[in-house]
Design a protein around this motif. Structure first.
Motif, mmCIF file in Angstrom:
data_model
loop_
_atom_site.group_PDB
_atom_site.id
_atom_site.type_symbol
_atom_site.label_atom_id
_atom_site.label_comp_id
_atom_site.label_asym_id
_atom_site.label_seq_id
_atom_site.Cartn_x
_atom_site.Cartn_y
_atom_site.Cartn_z
ATOM 1 N N ARG A 8 0.868 -1.175 0.000
ATOM 2 C CA ARG A 8 0.000 0.000 0.000
ATOM 3 C C ARG A 8 0.901 1.219 0.000
ATOM 4 N NH1 ARG A 8 -1.809 -1.218 5.502
ATOM 5 N NH2 ARG A 8 -3.862 -1.663 4.649
ATOM 6 N N TYR A 13 -2.076 3.543 10.644
ATOM 7 C CA TYR A 13 -2.997 3.859 9.561
ATOM 8 C C TYR A 13 -4.362 4.283 10.107
ATOM 9 C CZ TYR A 13 0.312 1.507 6.417
ATOM 10 O OH TYR A 13 1.422 1.140 5.710
ATOM 11 N N LEU A 53 -7.265 4.761 7.587
ATOM 12 C CA LEU A 53 -8.015 3.623 7.057
ATOM 13 C C LEU A 53 -9.107 3.159 8.004
ATOM 14 C CD1 LEU A 53 -5.099 1.466 5.576
ATOM 15 C CD2 LEU A 53 -6.473 3.229 4.454
ATOM 16 N N GLY A 100 0.269 9.257 12.851
ATOM 17 C CA GLY A 100 -1.126 8.870 12.929
ATOM 18 C C GLY A 100 -1.721 9.102 14.298
ATOM 19 N N HIS A 145 -5.900 13.483 3.977
ATOM 20 C CA HIS A 145 -5.309 12.536 3.029
ATOM 21 C C HIS A 145 -5.932 12.673 1.649
ATOM 22 C CE1 HIS A 145 -3.027 10.035 5.984
ATOM 23 N NE2 HIS A 145 -3.906 10.562 6.800
ATOM 24 N N ARG A 187 5.024 10.561 5.758
ATOM 25 C CA ARG A 187 3.573 10.753 5.731
ATOM 26 C C ARG A 187 3.161 11.351 4.390
ATOM 27 N NH1 ARG A 187 2.344 16.422 6.597
ATOM 28 N NH2 ARG A 187 4.202 17.506 7.375
#
Length: 437
Positions: free
Chosen positions: A188, A295, A298, A327, A356, A389
């Protein structure tokens, strides 16, 4: 410290696959293998640990002093073999005038005295691969390149041409792995998918080990490993941010360095793990709450709905310190905008709004001098860390936490922030104070 460094001319050469394959193959053969990762990567180490059944550690020549490196590497004294996977190309590191790369894999190999085995992606070339290997071997006299493993070999003829050129250059070839497009782990935007998220990790680790066993001379590889330059070093101790540390740990908050946790424990601290994604509150008797990176973008919807977790954070912030990294920092802020543009309310303990939706990479080493304490770490302390990041700062209205510079000494605008007992940074702490090796 009998060890070996697995390096490459560049990223994408197959280092991780070969390193994991070697680690797993030697472990399956009954050896005790201690894994390491050079540089600040916090994802590969989880795969290493799964491959070997041993906790994996980072070795960072930019952020860590020599004593820390020696203390971490000293763990290899009780195992049969240490394998350190390199980062990027062998000599790639932070820019510094007159130097080939501070923090490069080569610096770790030179400091510890471990030989280097190159993994070379030879697709699109043949005899020229020998010239590249010869140049890497000759570039620094204190870095000992002892052989190569060829990767993505197209045919028997392709292999013969390269082996002949390597023999002419006096470079040992320890193996030749054919093109295997199906042998790779999913990725990812920050690199590999986390080990804990992989649906069938053991299968893939065994697959890598099978490939390496079939195409690499494992006895010859083991014979290349050498004892390092044994140096007396004090036990690993790192300044803890509190005596009792409530540490967020799950797939949304997983970027913790093993050497820091071990060093905090060695200094007398107690680690109290909890899971924000399971809506767990931090321990009420903790001295500090520490939210590492991961993350959260997500899982932003779940975090925003985790009422016990968020209430626990807010209650703790009224009395005691909380610190977030990347994060974790974004989670302490007012809001997080995910990649789809949806706004999620976060803890609101800082005014930070991060997004993001418009990706932009912020990458590199960071040195920070604190304006205020971070838990029990005093103000004016120098922190050394690394930032990676894609999130953009939309708002950051609070007082800056530190003066931050990059590896070239240039000021970095992402200074972290503070409000009351709450602090946060976009960089991940690697070491406190001191000069690098």
């Amino acid at each position: 410290m009998t060890g070996l460094v697995i390096a490459a001319p560049r990223s994408g050469s197959g280092k991780t696959m070969v390193s994991l394959g070697l680690m797993r193959a030697f472990t399956r053969a009954g050896l005790r293998v201690q894994p390491f990762k050079t540089g600040p990567d916090y994802i590969d180490t989880a795969f290493h640990a799964a491959a070997c059944g041993q906790m994996a550690f980072n070795l960072d020549g930019w952020a860590m002093g020599g004593d820390i490196l020696d203390a971490i590497a000293g763990r290899a004294g009780d195992v049969d073999l240490a394998i350190a996977e390199g980062a990027m190309g062998l000599f790639d590191g932070a820019a510094a005038p007159g130097e080939t790369g501070r923090g490069a894999t080569a610096d770790i190999a030179a400091h510890l005295g471990w030989p280097v085995l190159l993994v070379m992606d030879v697709s699109g070339q043949s005899q020229s691969a020998a010239a590249v290997a010869y140049g890497l071997r000759s570039f620094r006299p204190d870095v000992h390149v002892v052989g190569v493993i060829l990767n993505k070999v197209a045919s028997e003829r392709h292999e013969r041409l390269i082996r002949g050129a390597m023999e002419h250059a006096g470079i040992a070839v320890l193996g030749a792995i054919p093109r295997l497009p199906d042998v790779r782990l999913p990725e990812r935007h920050l690199g590999l998918m986390q080990a804990a998220e992989h649906p069938d990790l053991d299968h893939w680790l065994d697959r890598f080990a099978d490939v390496v066993t079939a195409h690499v001379d494992l006895p010859a590889v083991r014979a290349l490993a050498r004892p390092g330059r044994q140096k007396a070093a004090p036990p690993l101790r790192c300044t803890p941010p509190g005596q009792r540390i409530a540490l967020a740990q799950d797939v949304a908050f997983s970027f913790t360095y093993a050497h820091l946790l071990e060093g905090w424990r060695a200094a007398g601290a107690e680690i109290l793990p909890f899971s924000p994604l399971a809506d767990e509150a931090p321990a009420q008797d903790a001295d500090i709450v520490w939210l590492p990176g991961g993350y959260p973008e997500l899982h932003a919807g779940r975090i925003a709905a985790a009422s016990r977790f968020l209430t626990g954070l807010r209650d703790h912030a009224m009395r005691k310190p909380i610190h977030g990294e990347c994060g974790g920092y974004m989670t302490l802020g007012a809001a997080l905008v995910d990649a789809g543009g949806e706004v999620h309310r976060m803890a609101g303990l800082l005014g930070l709004v991060s997004s993001h939706a418009e990706r932009r990479l912020h990458l590199g080493y960071r040195t920070a001098r604190l304006h205020a304490p971070v838990g029990a770490i005093p103000g004016s302390t120098v922190l050394r860390g690394h930032e990676f990041r894609y999130a953009r700062i939309v708002e950051q209205p609070d007082e800056p936490l530190a003066d931050v510079i990059d590896a070239e000494g240039r000021a970095v605008s992402a200074s972290g922030s503070r409000r009351g007992h709450v602090t946060g940074t976009f960089f991940h702490l690697v070491a406190t104070g001191g000069a690098p090796a």
